[in-house]
Design an enzyme around this catalytic site. Sequence first.
Site, PDB file in Angstrom:
ATOM      1  N   GLY A  11     -22.650   1.812 -79.647  1.00  0.00           N
ATOM      2  CA  GLY A  11     -23.687   1.103 -80.074  1.00  0.00           C
ATOM      3  C   GLY A  11     -24.530   1.673 -81.239  1.00  0.00           C
ATOM      4  O   GLY A  11     -24.562   2.927 -81.434  1.00  0.00           O
ATOM      5  N   GLY A 111     -22.661   8.487 -79.011  1.00  0.00           N
ATOM      6  CA  GLY A 111     -23.313   8.769 -77.806  1.00  0.00           C
ATOM      7  C   GLY A 111     -22.313   9.488 -76.962  1.00  0.00           C
ATOM      8  O   GLY A 111     -21.355  10.121 -77.554  1.00  0.00           O
ATOM      9  N   ASN A 112     -22.225   9.144 -75.463  1.00  0.00           N
ATOM     10  CA  ASN A 112     -21.818   9.874 -74.418  1.00  0.00           C
ATOM     11  C   ASN A 112     -20.271   9.715 -74.784  1.00  0.00           C
ATOM     12  O   ASN A 112     -19.406  10.701 -74.809  1.00  0.00           O
ATOM     13  CB  ASN A 112     -22.278   9.660 -73.274  1.00  0.00           C
ATOM     14  CG  ASN A 112     -23.391  10.018 -72.791  1.00  0.00           C
ATOM     15  OD1 ASN A 112     -23.431  11.441 -72.752  1.00  0.00           O
ATOM     16  ND2 ASN A 112     -24.493   9.558 -72.820  1.00  0.00           N
ATOM     17  N   THR A 114     -18.554   8.356 -77.194  1.00  0.00           N
ATOM     18  CA  THR A 114     -18.208   8.992 -78.373  1.00  0.00           C
ATOM     19  C   THR A 114     -17.833  10.377 -78.483  1.00  0.00           C
ATOM     20  O   THR A 114     -16.839  10.875 -79.101  1.00  0.00           O
ATOM     21  CB  THR A 114     -18.895   8.481 -79.766  1.00  0.00           C
ATOM     22  OG1 THR A 114     -19.282   7.089 -79.563  1.00  0.00           O
ATOM     23  CG2 THR A 114     -18.685   9.003 -80.928  1.00  0.00           C
ATOM     24  N   THR A 134     -28.362   8.006 -80.201  1.00  0.00           N
ATOM     25  CA  THR A 134     -28.557   6.850 -79.072  1.00  0.00           C
ATOM     26  C   THR A 134     -30.229   6.907 -78.815  1.00  0.00           C
ATOM     27  O   THR A 134     -30.644   7.705 -78.771  1.00  0.00           O
ATOM     28  CB  THR A 134     -27.689   7.368 -77.634  1.00  0.00           C
ATOM     29  OG1 THR A 134     -28.370   6.252 -76.560  1.00  0.00           O
ATOM     30  CG2 THR A 134     -27.960   8.591 -76.979  1.00  0.00           C
ATOM     31  N   ASP A 136     -30.980   5.879 -76.140  1.00  0.00           N
ATOM     32  CA  ASP A 136     -31.163   6.263 -74.479  1.00  0.00           C
ATOM     33  C   ASP A 136     -31.569   7.772 -74.481  1.00  0.00           C
ATOM     34  O   ASP A 136     -31.980   8.044 -73.435  1.00  0.00           O
ATOM     35  CB  ASP A 136     -29.921   6.075 -74.032  1.00  0.00           C
ATOM     36  CG  ASP A 136     -29.585   4.623 -73.670  1.00  0.00           C
ATOM     37  OD1 ASP A 136     -30.474   3.714 -74.153  1.00  0.00           O
ATOM     38  OD2 ASP A 136     -28.208   4.544 -73.640  1.00  0.00           O
ATOM     39  N   ARG A 171     -52.135 -12.461 -66.140  1.00  0.00           N
ATOM     40  CA  ARG A 171     -50.748 -12.634 -65.719  1.00  0.00           C
ATOM     41  C   ARG A 171     -50.131 -11.372 -65.413  1.00  0.00           C
ATOM     42  O   ARG A 171     -50.518 -10.167 -65.990  1.00  0.00           O
ATOM     43  CB  ARG A 171     -49.591 -13.278 -66.588  1.00  0.00           C
ATOM     44  CG  ARG A 171     -49.993 -14.685 -66.954  1.00  0.00           C
ATOM     45  CD  ARG A 171     -49.252 -15.153 -68.009  1.00  0.00           C
ATOM     46  NE  ARG A 171     -49.185 -16.669 -68.042  1.00  0.00           N
ATOM     47  CZ  ARG A 171     -48.926 -17.547 -68.978  1.00  0.00           C
ATOM     48  NH1 ARG A 171     -48.776 -16.937 -70.072  1.00  0.00           N
ATOM     49  NH2 ARG A 171     -49.077 -18.908 -68.901  1.00  0.00           N
ATOM     50  N   ARG A 286     -32.770  -1.742 -81.074  1.00  0.00           N
ATOM     51  CA  ARG A 286     -31.679  -0.288 -81.712  1.00  0.00           C
ATOM     52  C   ARG A 286     -31.728  -0.903 -83.419  1.00  0.00           C
ATOM     53  O   ARG A 286     -31.179  -0.448 -84.126  1.00  0.00           O
ATOM     54  CB  ARG A 286     -30.734  -0.955 -81.335  1.00  0.00           C
ATOM     55  CG  ARG A 286     -30.100  -0.458 -79.888  1.00  0.00           C
ATOM     56  CD  ARG A 286     -28.648  -0.065 -79.758  1.00  0.00           C
ATOM     57  NE  ARG A 286     -27.708  -0.776 -80.274  1.00  0.00           N
ATOM     58  CZ  ARG A 286     -26.639  -1.338 -79.674  1.00  0.00           C
ATOM     59  NH1 ARG A 286     -26.751  -1.070 -77.982  1.00  0.00           N
ATOM     60  NH2 ARG A 286     -25.796  -2.079 -80.094  1.00  0.00           N
TER      61      ARG A 286
HETATM   62  O1  F6P Z   1     -26.266   2.878 -75.241  1.00  0.00           O
HETATM   63  C1  F6P Z   1     -27.084   2.269 -76.175  1.00  0.00           C
HETATM   64  C2  F6P Z   1     -27.384   0.804 -75.296  1.00  0.00           C
HETATM   65  O2  F6P Z   1     -28.137   0.349 -76.194  1.00  0.00           O
HETATM   66  C3  F6P Z   1     -28.038   1.029 -74.012  1.00  0.00           C
HETATM   67  O3  F6P Z   1     -29.116   1.355 -73.988  1.00  0.00           O
HETATM   68  C4  F6P Z   1     -27.506  -0.365 -73.754  1.00  0.00           C
HETATM   69  O4  F6P Z   1     -27.577  -0.822 -72.411  1.00  0.00           O
HETATM   70  C5  F6P Z   1     -26.174  -0.699 -74.219  1.00  0.00           C
HETATM   71  O5  F6P Z   1     -26.292   0.152 -75.535  1.00  0.00           O
HETATM   72  C6  F6P Z   1     -26.122  -2.235 -74.726  1.00  0.00           C
HETATM   73  O6  F6P Z   1     -24.775  -2.125 -75.226  1.00  0.00           O
HETATM   74  P1  F6P Z   1     -24.211  -3.546 -76.275  1.00  0.00           P
HETATM   75  O7  F6P Z   1     -24.575  -3.152 -77.616  1.00  0.00           O
HETATM   76  O8  F6P Z   1     -22.686  -3.276 -76.059  1.00  0.00           O
HETATM   77  O9  F6P Z   1     -24.657  -4.862 -75.702  1.00  0.00           O
END
Ligand code: F6P
Length: 359
Positions: A11, A111-112, A114, A134, A136, A171, A286
């Site tokens: 991602g 990320g992980n 990769t 990432t 995350d 709300r 992102r």
């Molecule tokens: O690993 C990054 C991330 O943005 C996660 O937080 C999320 O769950 C995932 O990728 C979403 O993946 P995709 O872009 O494949 O929908």
Amino acid sequence: MKRIGLLTSGGDCQALNATMRGVVKGLANNVKDLEVYGFMDGYKGLIYSDFRMLTSRDFSGILTRGGTILGTSRQPFKQMRTPDANGLDKVEAMKHTYHKLRLDCLVILGGNGTQKTANLLREEGLNVLHLPKTIDNDIYGTDMTFGFYSAVNIAANTIDCIHTTASSHNRVFIVELMGHRAGWLTLYAGIASGADIILIPEIPYSLEHVIEAVERRRERGSGFTILAVAEGAIPADIAAMSKKEMKKAMAQITEEYPSISYKIAADIQKATGMEIRVTVPGHMQRGGSPCPYDRILSTRLGSECAQLILDEEYGYMVGLDGTEVKKVPLGEVAGKLKNVDPECQEIIDAKRMGISFGD
Ligand code: F6P
């Protein structure tokens, strides 16, 4: 003379370009001849020898640009040893491309998953360096990944906007944030924007306690409540099940609701009768330009990566330890996840502020 390959995999996130710029600038200013091969769409480019030769000019003006100039794709680590549809051995193909181009080093941003493939290539004898990206922030061996704070900014801004409308309408609002396995983004954005309840995968929640927290606010005269919920938040009764049962129970929820947040919303609505809305910023988290913190982190990680290449030191991830940029042996970190410790200082402080984690 240095010949390097660059690829971005998995991602995307905000500071991929800034990091590549850091690597290339750090080299271009310090070696006489530099050849940069940019592999397109992650490992795919390395497997199928799809690359572009780049010059320093390609890396000029991209410090603030989101996304990745190389493109990216998800190539699951688990399938790396499985031949492609035409029977091609992907690992051998990647090694072939590397040797054909006579690369000194392959710089891999991801990320992980990769990172696991980067380590596999190291084990296969290639010179690799990994840069941790990432939103995350769940990569083991580095205190920070680039992309994280940019995503926190977006997530916190989202909750800030929700705050004003939630208070006007009295709300309950759920803002669902990214993070299937790690709750760093939800924890930080939740604290940054004054969320009342934060639910993350590392702290399974009891619905009863979540409802109690909503009711408590109502009794104290606050008509609205903000919940920051990670997409991987999990109810305590389901978390206690075996892995197989847990998968089944979560699948049942997502069959009935778009995501866990909608189930929580339905349950709170039923129990309190309050009006509830769910907001999901999704991939916006992102997107866009990296925040200044990420631009600095990326420049520093990229710069250190360049130095390692100059020193011919390979097989590392370049990470952050406190405020120091450090090389970490890939073999020691690949395959490990950095989760939020439910006893960590951030959680202790948040609980002292009255934030409920539903536990
Ligand atoms: O690993 C990054 C991330 O943005 C996660 O937080 C999320 O769950 C995932 O990728 C979403 O993946 P995709 O872009 O494949 O929908």
